[in-house]
Write a protein that holds these residues in place. Sequence first.
Motif, PDB file in Angstrom:
ATOM      1  N   MET A  51       0.654  -1.631  -0.392  1.00 53.19           N
ATOM      2  CA  MET A  51       0.130   0.031  -0.432  1.00 53.19           C
ATOM      3  C   MET A  51       0.867   1.599  -0.051  1.00 53.19           C
ATOM      4  O   MET A  51       0.204   2.071  -0.805  1.00 53.19           O
ATOM      5  CB  MET A  51      -0.589   0.214   1.419  1.00 53.19           C
ATOM      6  N   ALA A  52       1.887   1.258   0.805  1.00 54.84           N
ATOM      7  CA  ALA A  52       3.229   2.641   0.947  1.00 54.84           C
ATOM      8  C   ALA A  52       3.564   3.346  -0.541  1.00 54.84           C
ATOM      9  O   ALA A  52       3.673   4.016  -1.030  1.00 54.84           O
ATOM     10  CB  ALA A  52       3.925   2.081   2.248  1.00 54.84           C
ATOM     11  N   LYS A  53       4.238   1.515  -1.114  1.00 57.36           N
ATOM     12  CA  LYS A  53       4.425   1.780  -2.362  1.00 57.36           C
ATOM     13  C   LYS A  53       3.359   2.459  -3.245  1.00 57.36           C
ATOM     14  O   LYS A  53       3.862   2.890  -4.152  1.00 57.36           O
ATOM     15  CB  LYS A  53       5.532   0.434  -2.849  1.00 57.36           C
ATOM     16  N   ALA A  54       2.425   2.134  -3.672  1.00 59.09           N
ATOM     17  CA  ALA A  54       1.429   2.052  -4.008  1.00 59.09           C
ATOM     18  C   ALA A  54       1.657   3.752  -4.079  1.00 59.09           C
ATOM     19  O   ALA A  54       0.928   4.556  -5.153  1.00 59.09           O
ATOM     20  CB  ALA A  54      -0.039   1.677  -4.220  1.00 59.09           C
ATOM     21  N   VAL A  55       1.167   4.481  -3.287  1.00 56.95           N
ATOM     22  CA  VAL A  55       1.004   5.926  -2.461  1.00 56.95           C
ATOM     23  C   VAL A  55       2.214   6.423  -3.921  1.00 56.95           C
ATOM     24  O   VAL A  55       1.735   7.728  -3.961  1.00 56.95           O
ATOM     25  CB  VAL A  55       1.190   6.445  -1.130  1.00 56.95           C
ATOM     26  N   LEU A  56       3.429   5.933  -3.086  1.00 57.56           N
ATOM     27  CA  LEU A  56       4.964   7.084  -4.379  1.00 57.56           C
ATOM     28  C   LEU A  56       4.834   6.144  -5.317  1.00 57.56           C
ATOM     29  O   LEU A  56       5.505   6.945  -6.193  1.00 57.56           O
ATOM     30  CB  LEU A  56       5.563   6.292  -3.542  1.00 57.56           C
ATOM     31  N   GLY A  57       3.509   5.320  -5.915  1.00 60.38           N
ATOM     32  CA  GLY A  57       4.274   4.648  -7.167  1.00 60.38           C
ATOM     33  C   GLY A  57       5.468   3.457  -7.069  1.00 60.38           C
ATOM     34  O   GLY A  57       6.525   3.772  -7.960  1.00 60.38           O
ATOM     35  N   LEU A  58       5.960   3.156  -6.878  1.00 60.04           N
ATOM     36  CA  LEU A  58       6.992   2.613  -6.447  1.00 60.04           C
ATOM     37  C   LEU A  58       6.927   0.513  -6.880  1.00 60.04           C
ATOM     38  O   LEU A  58       7.577  -0.104  -6.473  1.00 60.04           O
ATOM     39  CB  LEU A  58       8.116   2.377  -5.576  1.00 60.04           C
ATOM     40  N   LEU A  59       5.646   0.435  -7.157  1.00 56.86           N
ATOM     41  CA  LEU A  59       5.263  -0.751  -7.534  1.00 56.86           C
ATOM     42  C   LEU A  59       5.965  -1.567  -8.515  1.00 56.86           C
ATOM     43  O   LEU A  59       6.052  -0.811  -9.685  1.00 56.86           O
ATOM     44  CB  LEU A  59       3.662  -0.697  -7.473  1.00 56.86           C
ATOM     45  N   PRO A  60       6.083  -2.842  -8.340  1.00 55.75           N
ATOM     46  CA  PRO A  60       7.428  -3.787  -9.610  1.00 55.75           C
ATOM     47  C   PRO A  60       5.840  -4.248 -10.505  1.00 55.75           C
ATOM     48  O   PRO A  60       6.435  -5.048 -10.833  1.00 55.75           O
ATOM     49  CB  PRO A  60       7.752  -5.049  -8.900  1.00 55.75           C
ATOM     50  N   ALA A  61       5.543  -3.126 -11.581  1.00 53.18           N
ATOM     51  CA  ALA A  61       5.299  -3.277 -12.041  1.00 53.18           C
ATOM     52  C   ALA A  61       6.083  -3.645 -13.502  1.00 53.18           C
ATOM     53  O   ALA A  61       7.256  -4.079 -13.716  1.00 53.18           O
ATOM     54  CB  ALA A  61       4.348  -2.149 -12.943  1.00 53.18           C
ATOM     55  N   PRO A  62       5.085  -4.354 -14.345  1.00 50.56           N
ATOM     56  CA  PRO A  62       3.562  -5.170 -14.491  1.00 50.56           C
ATOM     57  C   PRO A  62       3.383  -5.969 -13.149  1.00 50.56           C
ATOM     58  O   PRO A  62       2.298  -6.592 -13.458  1.00 50.56           O
ATOM     59  CB  PRO A  62       3.643  -5.691 -16.492  1.00 50.56           C
ATOM     60  N   HIS A  63       4.081  -7.368 -12.768  1.00 49.06           N
ATOM     61  CA  HIS A  63       3.978  -8.254 -12.083  1.00 49.06           C
ATOM     62  C   HIS A  63       2.597  -7.785 -10.607  1.00 49.06           C
ATOM     63  O   HIS A  63       2.019  -8.317 -10.352  1.00 49.06           O
ATOM     64  CB  HIS A  63       4.464  -8.509 -11.498  1.00 49.06           C
ATOM     65  N   VAL A  64       3.131  -6.770 -10.414  1.00 51.13           N
ATOM     66  CA  VAL A  64       2.325  -6.320  -8.955  1.00 51.13           C
ATOM     67  C   VAL A  64       1.833  -4.585  -9.976  1.00 51.13           C
ATOM     68  O   VAL A  64       2.748  -3.587  -9.699  1.00 51.13           O
ATOM     69  CB  VAL A  64       3.162  -5.973  -7.661  1.00 51.13           C
ATOM     70  N   ARG A  65       1.085  -4.941  -9.637  1.00 50.11           N
ATOM     71  CA  ARG A  65       0.124  -2.996 -10.531  1.00 50.11           C
ATOM     72  C   ARG A  65      -0.895  -2.394  -9.356  1.00 50.11           C
ATOM     73  O   ARG A  65      -1.685  -3.388  -9.049  1.00 50.11           O
ATOM     74  CB  ARG A  65      -0.315  -3.397 -11.723  1.00 50.11           C
TER      75      ARG A  65
END
Length: 537
Positions: A51-65
């Motif tokens: 959730m915290a990484k989603a706020v900062l736009g730091l998710l390891p896309a495209p696997h986690v998005r």
Amino acid sequence: MSAPILRIEDLRVALPAWSDRPLAVDGVSLAIARNEILCVVGESGSGKSVMAKAVLGLLPAPHVRVVGGAIHFEGRDLLRAEEEEMREVRGGRISMIFQEPMVALNPLMKVGAQTDEIFRVHTDLDAPARRQRVVELFSDVHLPDPERIPDSYPHELSGGQRQRVMIAMALALEPALIIADEPTTALDVTTQAQILTLLKELQGRHGTAVLFITHDFGVVAEVADRVVVMRNGRLVETGATGEVLRAPQADYTKALVAAVPSLHPRHASAPDQPAPALALRGLNKVYGGRAGLFGGPGRRVHAVRDVDLEVPRGRSVALVGESGSGKSTLARCVVGLERADGGDIRLDGENIAGFSRRQLKPYRHLVQMVFQDPFASLNPRHRVGDIIALGPTLRGTPKREAWDRARELLGMVGLQPEAVGRYPHEFSGGQRQRIGIARALAMEPALILADEPVSALDVSVQKQVLDLLDDLRQSLGLSMLFITHDLRVAAHVCEEIAVMRHGAIVERGPTSEIFADPRHEYTRQLLDSVPGKGWEH
């Protein structure tokens, strides 16, 4: 509550198809106001950090998005922001303090240069003005000698000093929101108390909102205004800190609160005094002293200083102290990984101090270690059965018999006997620690030396492993030397406690007596530093 600075609405984050569940974050909604500390609590895998990484736009896309919801910050939806806009938000308006500063800091750059880089990228300040700002920041977070510290590399600083540098970097551009992801988990209890006090002080002074991610309810009791509890990606409870801690509503929250070790010792000292399984007399270990690189005298460190310590048969003794106190060096001397420079190490009555590797061989099975990190202590290429059976096989036990014993031990530590054919990566952290315990028991030791065996585990798993160690000790008549910096853990499993500082034992006695009436100032300091000490469930 004032208008929220951050508002998360029905956030959903998808995991890869091979994961154990489809969503890492499943419909989470929360808000945090200016000048508020909101603690997000949950075990590993609950979705807190995702959730915290989603706020900062730091998710390891495209696997986690992100696949649904909205994240509103200062009137804009971060999920729809362009990358250039997100770069301005990161570090400028939202900063992050990471769990392990030694990993987050560049080991090849001085800490002043790393902090200066923030001002160089985000401001128009010239070099002298940036240097002055760095010194001011380091002074604000109470780093010693803030004029000198900027010229230090990360490895030259203590863990607490490195974390203060990370906090200074997070505050550099006076952000509106700080996300702190387990920032005190790896720290000693006194350093942890200092960092928590510092965060509250700085947050109050700057009016910054703090999203504090943790699994430690003691930390929650110490700093939080409100609490959000997450499990398997979902929000299960939210409320004011006092309400959630003292009257939790969700069964999961109740279980987490109940799993926190109490500061009230369970055990009273037994009247009889059995013979010691381990007896240390005048133990000394000194490092250094030889000529330095340029011919000058080398620095001498007296890591263990004239230590007298006994672990009675069938009893558990906690060895408590901060990093650098000499606990692990003492343990390495006991198991023969270090050669003591003086004193006796009596194991089952035999003085093994000074023994060669060959002389130690018949005695090695008598003392076995359970290590701190269950992920690093098991060979990933070996099956669990081979890991547990290796020691007995080397001592001459037939392989089939050793594997049968491995199955029996796995059942004893609460795992399925069929797990002998699986590999370590197929188990959780708590299960791996149980495998480590089974490996230690396979050698039929007289003494278990447990070196911070639960510090890397979630609170509920921690309780399970502590209870397991305690049950096995009592049922098998084992002795245990339990090394820890967590006084709650010491109170939970140990009848006696020895407090170590600068290589020496400064206080020792029954746990209940020392907790009730500590004599040494250092012991009082350790007890006063326990997070949430005033809160007891």
